[in-house]
Scaffold this active site. Structure first.
Site, PDB file in Angstrom:
ATOM      1  CE  LYS A  37      -3.689   1.973   2.946  1.00  0.00           C
ATOM      2  NZ  LYS A  37      -4.461   1.750   4.190  1.00  0.00           N
ATOM      3  CB  SER A  56      -7.879   3.511   3.364  1.00  0.00           C
ATOM      4  OG  SER A  56      -6.959   2.902   4.239  1.00  0.00           O
ATOM      5  CB  SER A 104      -7.784   0.573   6.213  1.00  0.00           C
ATOM      6  OG  SER A 104      -8.489   1.775   6.096  1.00  0.00           O
TER       7      SER A 104
HETATM    8  N1  GLN Z   1     -12.728   3.828   7.060  1.00  0.00           N
HETATM    9  C1  GLN Z   1     -11.964   4.183   8.208  1.00  0.00           C
HETATM   10  C2  GLN Z   1     -11.579   5.637   8.134  1.00  0.00           C
HETATM   11  O1  GLN Z   1     -11.898   6.233   7.173  1.00  0.00           O
HETATM   12  C3  GLN Z   1     -10.772   3.288   8.347  1.00  0.00           C
HETATM   13  C4  GLN Z   1      -9.520   3.809   7.764  1.00  0.00           C
HETATM   14  C5  GLN Z   1      -8.310   2.997   8.097  1.00  0.00           C
HETATM   15  O2  GLN Z   1      -8.384   1.960   8.754  1.00  0.00           O
HETATM   16  N2  GLN Z   1      -7.177   3.493   7.654  1.00  0.00           N
HETATM   17  O3  GLN Z   1     -10.974   6.177   9.018  1.00  0.00           O
END
Ligand code: GLN
Length: 478
Positions: free
Chosen positions: A75, A150, A174
């Site tokens: 990532k 994400s 994420s």
């Molecule tokens: N969807 C969550 C957020 O927007 C999780 C993001 C993450 O785990 N990086 O914060």
């Protein structure tokens, strides 16, 4: 070709039917055929070929590491020396890593091949990959839908067979949520299990690196390689790392709690509920204890998470000021306007929203009402979760309330987007390990994920139990 485990690859290499070089060529071919998915921001073609040649030579010589044959994508929040690192943001335009993240370094040391850098929501803020400044990644099962986020590029890459495994980050789901949307395994270990040296910070009291794979075995092996103490990260746990991949048989009977409030929440898609229920029924039929438990804080989980993470993000992202990294606005007239314009032009909408929210909850007049209160509620959530995990070996909940939604469906409504995180953020608030396992599909053919949580540093039992649970995947013809 479609490999779903390192074992299968090693078996073919062992009998002379495959080389790492041929394998990399196949993945590169798949990546170019599936370019429309937008899963990779950059493919390290020549480097991956070269690494493959080196690993082939080591395999011949009998000196290859544990991950020989494993082709991995990372990532775009993980530093890899000499490579661009942008967190899918324009504010890091032109930035190259000066060092390699410890997690990535350890993968390389065991002869994993790094094939490219994957798309994600900007600074890992989002749940659909629509917040990337490089455009969304598409779900390979239905190109009109999101892969989740994400770590959306990372999940779609494993789903679409563009690499065998991906390394992502999980601050509030994420890794697990996109794994669920893409029908792969996604695992977030205990907070502090893997060094975060070289991981772009979003919310530091939550951030953890995690893995996406097809098999539980590969997830266990990757964690085993990446976890453990590191002189470059003072927050990493000093606990020894068990040989997770060697201890995958689950013996005996488990005590399993399912959170009733999660099952009864009105936003839960009935097909996901039914799939989770089917797993619980099967476990009960095998003689495990399965009981419904109360968790009175479900409604507070998402607000607590968003108050604390935006507060931490507003502080962490202060460093992107036009001076230290990447992008600087060309429209600045003095120092203050340089900061302002750089940040206004360099950050996308969602990141700006979160910086503003975070700054607000930390401001003198509201600090106690929001930030202090959220810290207190986090403590209650953690204590209740720990209490449940002293009574039960595992907690089972769906990974997500819905299956992969349409691109654009939730973009106008940040709250709807945030509520998608309702089942995943509990593990981050409590700092415990959690895994999402693919458990069949809904009537539209979209993957469903079931999530298992266990107590801090219980990864060994979590993997063993998960491997067993994978035998309960529904037999279906999709
Ligand atoms: N969807 C969550 C957020 O927007 C999780 C993001 C993450 O785990 N990086 O914060």
């Amino acid at each position: 070709m479609r490999y779903t485990s390192l074992d299968a690859i090693r078996e073919e290499i062992g009998r002379g039917a495959l080389t790492c070089q041929a394998l990399v060529e196949q993945y590169l071919q798949n990546i170019s055929e599936k370019r429309h998915l937008n899963a990779f921001l950059e493919v390290f073609e020549e480097e991956a070929r070269q690494q493959a040649a080196e690993v082939d030579a080591k395999l011949q010589a009998g000196t290859a590491g544990k991950l020989a044959g494993m082709v991995i994508g990372i990532k775009d929040v993980l530093a890899y020396e000499g490579h661009t690192l942008q967190a899918a943001s324009q504010i890091l335009n032109g930035f190259k890593s000066l060092f390699t993240a410890t997690a990535v370094q350890r993968l390389r040391a065991e002869d994993a091949i790094i094939i490219g850098r994957q798309n994600c929501d900007e600074f890992a803020m989002g749940g659909s990959n629509e917040n990337s400044s490089f455009g969304p990644t598409l779900n390979d099962l239905d190109n009109t839908r999101v892969p989740g986020g994400s770590s959306g590029g990372s999940a779609a890459a494993v789903q679409a067979n563009l690499c065998l495994a991906s390394i992502g980050s999980d601050t509030g789901g994420s890794v697990r949520q996109p794994a669920a949307y893409c029908g792969v395994v996604g695992m977030k270990p205990t907070y502090s299990r893997i060094s975060r040296y070289g991981l772009v910070a979003y919310a530091s009291s939550f951030d953890q690196i995690g893995v996406m794979t097809h098999s539980v075995e590969d997830a266990a092996l990757l964690l085993e390689v990446m976890a453990g103490q590191d002189e470059f990260d003072a927050t990493v746990s000093q606990r020894p790392v068990p040989a997770y991949s060697q201890n995958l048989s689950f013996e005996g009977k488990a005590r399993i709690g399912f959170i009733k409030d999660s099952f009864d929440s009105p936003g839960l898609n009935p097909e996901i509920k039914a799939a989770t229920q089917a797993v619980l029924d099967a476990l009960q039929a095998e003689g495990h204890t399965v009981e419904g438990v109360d968790f009175p804080f479900l409604d507070y989980i998402v607000p607590t998470y968003y108050i604390l993470t935006t507060a931490e993000a507003s502080s962490n992202l202060g460093r992107y000021d036009g001076v230290r990294y990447g992008f600087r606005s060309e429209n600045a007239t003095d120092l203050a306007s340089m900061y302002k314009k750089t940040r206004a032009e360099g950050f996308g909408k969602e990141v700006q929203r979160r910086i503003l929210l975070g700054t607000f909850v930390l401001s003198a007049d509201y600090y106690d009402a929001y930030y202090t209160k959220a810290q207190q509620v986090r403590r209650l959530i953690k204590e209740k979760t720990d209490e449940l995990l002293s009574q039960y070996d595992f907690l089972i909940v769906p990974t997500t309330p819905t299956t992969a939604f349409k691109i654009g469906e939730n973009t106008k409504d940040p709250l709807a987007m945030y509520l998608e995180d309702i089942y995943t953020v509990q593990a981050n608030l409590a700092g415990i390990p959690a895994i999402s396992l693919p458990m069949g599909h809904d009537s539209q053919g979209l993957p469903i994920g079931v999530q298992v949580m266990t107590k801090a540093f219980g990864e060994e039992q979590l993997f063993a139990f998960s491997k067993h649970l994978m035998t309960h995947q529904p037999q279906e013809t999709v």
